[in-house]
Design an enzyme around this catalytic site. Structure first.
Site, short mmCIF file in Angstrom:
data_model
loop_
_atom_site.label_atom_id
_atom_site.label_comp_id
_atom_site.label_asym_id
_atom_site.label_seq_id
_atom_site.Cartn_x
_atom_site.Cartn_y
_atom_site.Cartn_z
N TYR A 140 2.56 2.54 3.27
CA TYR A 140 3.36 1.48 3.90
C TYR A 140 4.66 1.29 3.11
O TYR A 140 5.75 1.18 3.71
CB TYR A 140 2.54 0.18 3.96
CG TYR A 140 3.38 -1.05 4.22
CD1 TYR A 140 3.93 -1.28 5.48
CD2 TYR A 140 3.63 -1.99 3.21
CE1 TYR A 140 4.73 -2.41 5.72
CE2 TYR A 140 4.40 -3.11 3.45
CZ TYR A 140 4.95 -3.31 4.69
OH TYR A 140 5.72 -4.43 4.92
N ASN A 141 4.56 1.24 1.79
CA ASN A 141 5.76 1.05 0.97
C ASN A 141 6.78 2.16 1.26
O ASN A 141 7.97 1.90 1.44
CB ASN A 141 5.43 1.10 -0.54
CG ASN A 141 4.34 0.12 -0.93
OD1 ASN A 141 4.10 -0.86 -0.23
ND2 ASN A 141 3.68 0.37 -2.06
N GLY A 143 0.89 -1.17 0.00
CA GLY A 143 0.00 0.00 0.00
C GLY A 143 0.91 1.20 0.00
O GLY A 143 1.98 1.15 0.63
N LYS A 149 8.06 14.57 -9.73
CA LYS A 149 8.59 13.33 -10.31
C LYS A 149 8.01 13.17 -11.72
O LYS A 149 6.88 13.56 -11.98
CB LYS A 149 8.19 12.14 -9.45
CG LYS A 149 8.74 12.17 -8.04
CD LYS A 149 8.04 11.18 -7.12
CE LYS A 149 6.67 11.67 -6.72
NZ LYS A 149 5.95 10.76 -5.82
N GLY A 182 8.74 9.98 -13.95
CA GLY A 182 9.30 8.72 -14.45
C GLY A 182 10.80 8.82 -14.55
O GLY A 182 11.47 9.31 -13.63
N ARG A 205 -11.52 -3.39 -1.53
CA ARG A 205 -11.09 -2.45 -0.49
C ARG A 205 -12.19 -1.47 -0.09
O ARG A 205 -11.95 -0.58 0.71
CB ARG A 205 -9.84 -1.68 -0.95
CG ARG A 205 -10.12 -0.67 -2.06
CD ARG A 205 -8.89 -0.12 -2.71
NE ARG A 205 -7.91 0.48 -1.82
CZ ARG A 205 -6.81 1.11 -2.26
NH1 ARG A 205 -6.58 1.20 -3.56
NH2 ARG A 205 -5.97 1.64 -1.41
N GLY A 213 7.34 5.54 -7.12
CA GLY A 213 7.07 6.83 -6.47
C GLY A 213 7.05 6.71 -4.95
O GLY A 213 7.50 7.62 -4.25
N ASP A 214 6.56 5.59 -4.46
CA ASP A 214 6.48 5.40 -3.00
C ASP A 214 7.89 5.30 -2.40
O ASP A 214 8.18 5.90 -1.36
CB ASP A 214 5.72 4.11 -2.64
CG ASP A 214 4.36 4.03 -3.31
OD1 ASP A 214 3.81 5.09 -3.64
OD2 ASP A 214 3.86 2.91 -3.49
N GLU A 250 12.48 10.81 -16.38
CA GLU A 250 12.92 12.18 -16.70
C GLU A 250 13.41 12.89 -15.43
O GLU A 250 13.16 12.43 -14.32
CB GLU A 250 11.74 12.99 -17.28
CG GLU A 250 11.05 12.37 -18.47
CD GLU A 250 11.95 12.26 -19.69
OE1 GLU A 250 12.76 13.20 -19.88
OE2 GLU A 250 11.89 11.25 -20.40
P1 ADP Z 1 4.96 6.99 -9.75
O1 ADP Z 1 5.42 5.63 -9.33
O2 ADP Z 1 4.37 7.78 -8.62
O3 ADP Z 1 4.15 7.02 -11.01
P2 ADP Z 1 7.17 7.99 -11.33
O4 ADP Z 1 6.87 7.02 -12.43
O5 ADP Z 1 7.22 9.42 -11.71
O6 ADP Z 1 6.26 7.83 -10.05
O7 ADP Z 1 8.57 7.56 -10.74
C1 ADP Z 1 9.03 7.97 -9.49
C2 ADP Z 1 10.53 8.00 -9.48
O8 ADP Z 1 11.02 6.69 -9.79
C3 ADP Z 1 11.13 8.90 -10.55
O9 ADP Z 1 11.23 10.23 -10.09
C4 ADP Z 1 12.49 8.27 -10.75
O10 ADP Z 1 13.37 8.67 -9.73
C5 ADP Z 1 12.20 6.79 -10.57
N1 ADP Z 1 11.95 6.15 -11.87
C6 ADP Z 1 10.77 5.85 -12.45
N2 ADP Z 1 10.94 5.25 -13.65
C7 ADP Z 1 12.28 5.17 -13.84
C8 ADP Z 1 13.13 4.64 -14.89
N3 ADP Z 1 12.65 4.07 -15.99
N4 ADP Z 1 14.46 4.73 -14.71
C9 ADP Z 1 15.00 5.28 -13.59
N5 ADP Z 1 14.26 5.79 -12.59
C10 ADP Z 1 12.94 5.74 -12.71
#
Ligand code: ADP
Length: 307
Positions: free
Chosen positions: A31-32, A28, A225, A227, A102, A257-258, A229
């Site tokens: 928690y993560n 969750g 955040k 991904g 849930r 993200g967690d 980028e």
């Molecule tokens: P969420 O899981 O909340 O959708 P994101 O996809 O934006 O969040 O990813 C959160 C963080 O995980 C990013 O800021 C980055 O640090 C890391 N991350 C996500 N995808 C990648 C990837 N393909 N390569 C390296 N780091 C990643």
């Protein structure tokens, strides 16, 4: 010793391993984050605030929290409810699908347990974290009390931390979400949005647009955040872009993200500057997405962090 509270829901996870085998664990968003924070910063007292039931799975979940060194003083046991659960399956193309049970979970009742004693304890914290998922699962009738609690904690000097973590299916309407998020952004000292989360809600499509959208709010620290980028941070008027090393071997992005949030906040509570906090958080998230499931095995995770 620094002290952070994560309020929300942890669920029973059932992962299909083959036609006849399910692997059971617990996960969750809040928690993560708590798990990864504690693994990286054992000196920070890390508490989960939630409600479980009186059943055996609830007991096992509580034991799991304790085995991760998470403080469980504010993990409450509801008389009749049981924890939420989800089933996750990955098809032959690597596409994941989820089924959730849930809607009637014990965690939806967590705010009912926040009495004067709980509030007294929460007021001693350095940070109080909730996510968009925490907000969505709290019952509508409990929202007024929840916001009163958040205001009281803010007045007591606790830093309020919010990750919008938007899950459309948990909300009745976009208007309802926006109304709740407006309250959250109004009270937040730190926010950690993902661009994707805010695109649907506010039609913002870039880190810059997210920062711009949040300008009218008095948020001290914004961490956006996106991904693989760059992460963009704004502390006061200082904007910074932090390059992320993309992971090529992505196995499962659940809880990226967690993990990022937990490790970032642990680093900030350990007085690290924003740039080091982002680098550590990104390293943790990068390690987590190379493992299946929300919680990476401890030894593999620690090894990746030590590299
Ligand atoms: P969420 O899981 O909340 O959708 P994101 O996809 O934006 O969040 O990813 C959160 C963080 O995980 C990013 O800021 C980055 O640090 C890391 N991350 C996500 N995808 C990648 C990837 N393909 N390569 C390296 N780091 C990643």
């Amino acid at each position: 010793m620094k002290n952070i509270y994560f309020i929300g829901e942890c669920m029973v996870e059932l992962r299909a391993m083959s036609a006849a085998t399910l692997h059971q664990s617990f996960a969750g968003d809040v928690y993560n984050s708590a798990v990864y924070l504690k693994r990286c910063f054992p000196q920070v007292t890390t508490s989960v605030v939630t409600a479980l039931g009186q059943d055996n799975l609830s007991k096992k979940m509580l034991e799991r929290f304790e085995s991760e060194q998470i403080n469980t003083q504010l993990v409450f046991a509801h008389d009749t409810k049981v924890p939420g659960m989800y089933y996750i399956e990955t098809d032959e193309h690597g596409e994941r699908s989820f089924i959730y049970w849930r809607n009637d979970s014990a965690a939806k009742k967590v705010v009912d347990f926040l009495d004067a004693d709980a509030l007294e304890q929460l007021s001693q914290g350095d940070m109080f974290f909730f996510s968009g998922i925490s907000l969505a699962i709290i019952e509508e009738s409990a929202r007024e009390h929840f916001w009163k609690v958040v205001k009281q904690l803010k007045d007591a000097g606790v830093k309020i931390v919010f990750d919008p973590n938007y899950r459309a299916r948990l909300w009745n309407s976009v208007e309802e979400t926006k109304e709740q998020y407006h309250l959250a952004f109004t009270l937040a000292d730190i926010t950690l949005p993902g661009v994707e989360d805010l695109t649907t809600l506010y039609d913002v499509h870039s880190v810059e647009a997210v920062v711009e959208y949040l300008k009218p709010y008095q948020i001290e620290e914004i961490v956006v955040k996106n991904g693989p980028e760059s992460v963009v941070t704004k502390e006061g008027d200082t904007l910074q872009s932090h390059t992320i090393i993309p992971v090529t071997n992505v196995v499962d992005t659940t809880s990226a993200g967690d993990a990022f949030n937990g490790v970032y906040l642990g680093a900030r509570l350990s007085d690290k500057p924003i740039s080091s906090a982002v680098q550590l958080a990104a390293k943790a998230a990068g390690a987590v997405i190379q493992q299946p499931g929300a919680i990476a095995p401890k030894d593999i995770f620690q090894l990746a962090m030590a590299e």
